[in-house]
Design a protein around this motif. Structure first.
Motif, PDB file in Angstrom:
ATOM      1  N   TRP A 210       6.949 -12.719   5.414  1.00 23.18           N
ATOM      2  CA  TRP A 210       5.945 -11.806   4.911  1.00 23.18           C
ATOM      3  C   TRP A 210       6.750 -10.930   3.969  1.00 23.18           C
ATOM      4  CZ3 TRP A 210       1.357 -10.979   7.326  1.00 23.18           C
ATOM      5  CH2 TRP A 210       0.938 -11.776   8.368  1.00 23.18           C
ATOM      6  N   MET A 211       6.063 -10.401   2.783  1.00 23.26           N
ATOM      7  CA  MET A 211       6.704  -9.493   2.011  1.00 23.26           C
ATOM      8  C   MET A 211       5.860  -7.829   2.329  1.00 23.26           C
ATOM      9  SD  MET A 211       7.082 -11.410  -1.616  1.00 23.26           S
ATOM     10  CE  MET A 211       5.377 -11.355  -1.831  1.00 23.26           C
ATOM     11  N   VAL A 212       6.550  -6.924   2.383  1.00 18.17           N
ATOM     12  CA  VAL A 212       6.181  -5.415   2.618  1.00 18.17           C
ATOM     13  C   VAL A 212       6.561  -4.603   1.292  1.00 18.17           C
ATOM     14  CG1 VAL A 212       6.053  -3.588   4.067  1.00 18.17           C
ATOM     15  CG2 VAL A 212       6.066  -5.966   5.204  1.00 18.17           C
ATOM     16  N   ASN A 213       5.540  -4.006   0.722  1.00 15.19           N
ATOM     17  CA  ASN A 213       5.914  -3.346  -0.493  1.00 15.19           C
ATOM     18  C   ASN A 213       5.189  -1.872  -0.087  1.00 15.19           C
ATOM     19  OD1 ASN A 213       6.763  -3.250  -3.396  1.00 15.19           O
ATOM     20  ND2 ASN A 213       5.103  -1.978  -3.232  1.00 15.19           N
ATOM     21  N   ILE A 214       6.158  -0.872  -0.085  1.00 12.17           N
ATOM     22  CA  ILE A 214       5.555   0.533   0.215  1.00 12.17           C
ATOM     23  C   ILE A 214       5.562   1.227  -0.981  1.00 12.17           C
ATOM     24  CG2 ILE A 214       5.433   2.696   1.718  1.00 12.17           C
ATOM     25  CD1 ILE A 214       7.214   0.767   3.938  1.00 12.17           C
TER      26      ILE A 214
ATOM     27  N   ASP B  15       9.567   1.322  -5.181  1.00  7.42           N
ATOM     28  CA  ASP B  15       8.679   1.143  -3.958  1.00  7.42           C
ATOM     29  C   ASP B  15       9.901   0.781  -2.923  1.00  7.42           C
ATOM     30  OD1 ASP B  15       6.611   1.793  -5.350  1.00  7.42           O
ATOM     31  OD2 ASP B  15       6.017  -0.348  -5.055  1.00  7.42           O
ATOM     32  N   ALA B  16       9.719   0.917  -1.542  1.00  7.08           N
ATOM     33  CA  ALA B  16      10.292   0.374  -0.515  1.00  7.08           C
ATOM     34  C   ALA B  16       9.846  -1.172  -0.636  1.00  7.08           C
ATOM     35  CB  ALA B  16      10.152   0.845   0.632  1.00  7.08           C
ATOM     36  N   PHE B  17      10.705  -1.817  -0.555  1.00  7.05           N
ATOM     37  CA  PHE B  17      10.319  -3.538  -0.314  1.00  7.05           C
ATOM     38  C   PHE B  17      11.188  -4.254   0.570  1.00  7.05           C
ATOM     39  CE2 PHE B  17      11.016  -7.784  -1.868  1.00  7.05           C
ATOM     40  CZ  PHE B  17       9.504  -8.164  -1.763  1.00  7.05           C
ATOM     41  N   GLY B  18      10.813  -5.235   1.407  1.00  3.60           N
ATOM     42  CA  GLY B  18      11.478  -6.111   2.044  1.00  3.60           C
ATOM     43  C   GLY B  18      10.828  -7.327   2.499  1.00  3.60           C
TER      44      GLY B  18
ATOM     45  N   GLY C 277       0.895  -1.264   0.001  1.00  5.25           N
ATOM     46  CA  GLY C 277       0.233   0.100   0.146  1.00  5.25           C
ATOM     47  C   GLY C 277       0.992   1.280  -0.124  1.00  5.25           C
ATOM     48  N   ASP C 278       0.199   2.261   0.237  1.00 11.95           N
ATOM     49  CA  ASP C 278       0.945   3.900   0.246  1.00 11.95           C
ATOM     50  C   ASP C 278       1.060   4.445   1.698  1.00 11.95           C
ATOM     51  OD1 ASP C 278      -1.695   4.664   0.608  1.00 11.95           O
ATOM     52  OD2 ASP C 278      -1.612   5.683  -1.445  1.00 11.95           O
ATOM     53  N   ASP C 279       0.636   3.591   2.776  1.00  7.82           N
ATOM     54  CA  ASP C 279       0.757   4.021   4.059  1.00  7.82           C
ATOM     55  C   ASP C 279       2.065   3.445   4.636  1.00  7.82           C
ATOM     56  OD1 ASP C 279       0.270   4.791   6.914  1.00  7.82           O
ATOM     57  OD2 ASP C 279      -1.727   4.362   6.890  1.00  7.82           O
ATOM     58  N   ASP C 280       2.890   4.755   4.494  1.00  8.00           N
ATOM     59  CA  ASP C 280       4.431   4.472   4.793  1.00  8.00           C
ATOM     60  C   ASP C 280       4.341   3.994   6.482  1.00  8.00           C
ATOM     61  OD1 ASP C 280       7.081   5.609   5.716  1.00  8.00           O
ATOM     62  OD2 ASP C 280       7.430   4.876   3.859  1.00  8.00           O
ATOM     63  N   ALA C 281       3.677   5.145   7.070  1.00  5.15           N
ATOM     64  CA  ALA C 281       4.158   4.704   8.517  1.00  5.15           C
ATOM     65  C   ALA C 281       3.382   3.538   9.090  1.00  5.15           C
ATOM     66  CB  ALA C 281       3.439   5.654   9.305  1.00  5.15           C
ATOM     67  N   LYS C 282       2.108   3.219   8.642  1.00  3.67           N
ATOM     68  CA  LYS C 282       1.407   1.673   8.868  1.00  3.67           C
ATOM     69  C   LYS C 282       2.207   0.699   8.585  1.00  3.67           C
ATOM     70  CE  LYS C 282      -2.951   1.454   9.471  1.00  3.67           C
ATOM     71  NZ  LYS C 282      -4.241   1.429   9.133  1.00  3.67           N
TER      72      LYS C 282
ATOM     73  N   LEU D 232      15.261  -9.829   3.096  1.00  2.00           N
ATOM     74  CA  LEU D 232      15.548  -8.865   2.369  1.00  2.00           C
ATOM     75  C   LEU D 232      15.402  -7.515   3.263  1.00  2.00           C
ATOM     76  CD1 LEU D 232      14.264  -9.645  -1.354  1.00  2.00           C
ATOM     77  CD2 LEU D 232      16.599  -9.577  -0.454  1.00  2.00           C
ATOM     78  N   PRO D 233      16.364  -6.607   3.283  1.00  4.05           N
ATOM     79  CA  PRO D 233      16.035  -5.643   4.215  1.00  4.05           C
ATOM     80  C   PRO D 233      14.801  -4.496   3.518  1.00  4.05           C
ATOM     81  CG  PRO D 233      18.048  -5.493   3.137  1.00  4.05           C
ATOM     82  CD  PRO D 233      17.598  -6.660   2.872  1.00  4.05           C
ATOM     83  N   LEU D 234      14.061  -3.886   4.364  1.00  6.52           N
ATOM     84  CA  LEU D 234      13.165  -2.936   3.622  1.00  6.52           C
ATOM     85  C   LEU D 234      13.871  -1.535   3.392  1.00  6.52           C
ATOM     86  CD1 LEU D 234      10.113  -2.209   3.269  1.00  6.52           C
ATOM     87  CD2 LEU D 234      10.002  -1.409   5.774  1.00  6.52           C
ATOM     88  N   GLU D 235      14.033  -1.573   1.812  1.00  8.82           N
ATOM     89  CA  GLU D 235      14.903  -0.580   1.317  1.00  8.82           C
ATOM     90  C   GLU D 235      14.236  -0.148   0.078  1.00  8.82           C
ATOM     91  OE1 GLU D 235      18.791  -1.934   1.519  1.00  8.82           O
ATOM     92  OE2 GLU D 235      18.526  -2.870  -0.043  1.00  8.82           O
ATOM     93  N   VAL D 236      14.304   0.972  -0.602  1.00  4.35           N
ATOM     94  CA  VAL D 236      13.902   1.426  -2.005  1.00  4.35           C
ATOM     95  C   VAL D 236      14.639   0.143  -2.910  1.00  4.35           C
ATOM     96  CG1 VAL D 236      13.767   2.887  -3.863  1.00  4.35           C
ATOM     97  CG2 VAL D 236      13.712   3.575  -1.245  1.00  4.35           C
ATOM     98  N   ALA D 237      13.498  -0.274  -3.708  1.00  2.16           N
ATOM     99  CA  ALA D 237      13.663  -1.304  -4.510  1.00  2.16           C
ATOM    100  C   ALA D 237      14.188  -0.508  -6.187  1.00  2.16           C
ATOM    101  CB  ALA D 237      12.573  -2.344  -4.958  1.00  2.16           C
ATOM    102  N   PRO D 238      14.422  -1.484  -7.124  1.00  4.63           N
ATOM    103  CA  PRO D 238      14.594  -0.829  -8.497  1.00  4.63           C
ATOM    104  C   PRO D 238      13.388  -0.338  -9.036  1.00  4.63           C
ATOM    105  CG  PRO D 238      15.863  -2.871  -8.324  1.00  4.63           C
ATOM    106  CD  PRO D 238      14.948  -2.791  -6.885  1.00  4.63           C
ATOM    107  N   TRP D 239      12.363  -0.724  -8.446  1.00  5.22           N
ATOM    108  CA  TRP D 239      10.893  -0.089  -9.289  1.00  5.22           C
ATOM    109  C   TRP D 239      10.520   0.808  -8.301  1.00  5.22           C
ATOM    110  CZ3 TRP D 239      11.581  -5.175  -6.880  1.00  5.22           C
ATOM    111  CH2 TRP D 239      10.581  -5.192  -5.506  1.00  5.22           C
TER     112      TRP D 239
END
Length: 139
Positions: free
Chosen positions: A129-133, A116-119, A86-91, A107-114
């Protein structure tokens, strides 16, 4: 009701602990019924295990889980991940931090090539769990 797709997680004997952990991470209402309550076991130890548990959150998540009944094989979680996006970064970062408690980053939560932040993280119960911001839209 429309059609729903929800993860249903199996544990050997710690479904209650896992569901309470997920409630601490995501909030929501937790309902648990045991094998004894369901009339499925007279054994005092087995009867306390979770026959069915369901966490329902204000964000629309539903996570179900149970302990594996006696005599059935137990397998560690493998071959799947649960995705939060989603786009709710804080949540989403809050969910990441909660799942990281006792977990192992894949994988650390960091900016991915596309953009978004992904980890990816394996929580303390072995569930991945995968998290995509969502990143900022291109100008």
């Amino acid at each position: 009701m429309s059609v729903l797709l929800n993860p249903y997680l199996s544990f050997e004997a710690n479904a209650r602990e896992a569901l309470e952990f997920y409630q601490g991470v995501f909030g929501g209402d937790l309902a648990i019924s045991t094998f004894a309550e369901g009339g499925q076991s007279d054994d005092p130890v087995e009867g306390k295990k979770v026959m069915h548990g369901q966490l329902t959150t204000a964000d629309g998540f539903t996570i179900m889980a149970s302990d594996t009944p006696p005599g059935m094989p137990v397998a560690a979680p493998a071959g799947f991940s649960i995705s939060l996006s989603g786009d709710d970064d804080a949540k989403l970062r809050g969910f990441w931090d909660g799942l990281a408690d006792g977990g192992t980053p894949v994988l650390p939560l960091e900016v991915a090539p596309w953009g978004d932040a992904f980890g990816m993280i394996a929580d303390r119960f072995g569930v991945t769990w995968m998290v995509n911001i969502a990143g900022s839209p291109a100008a």
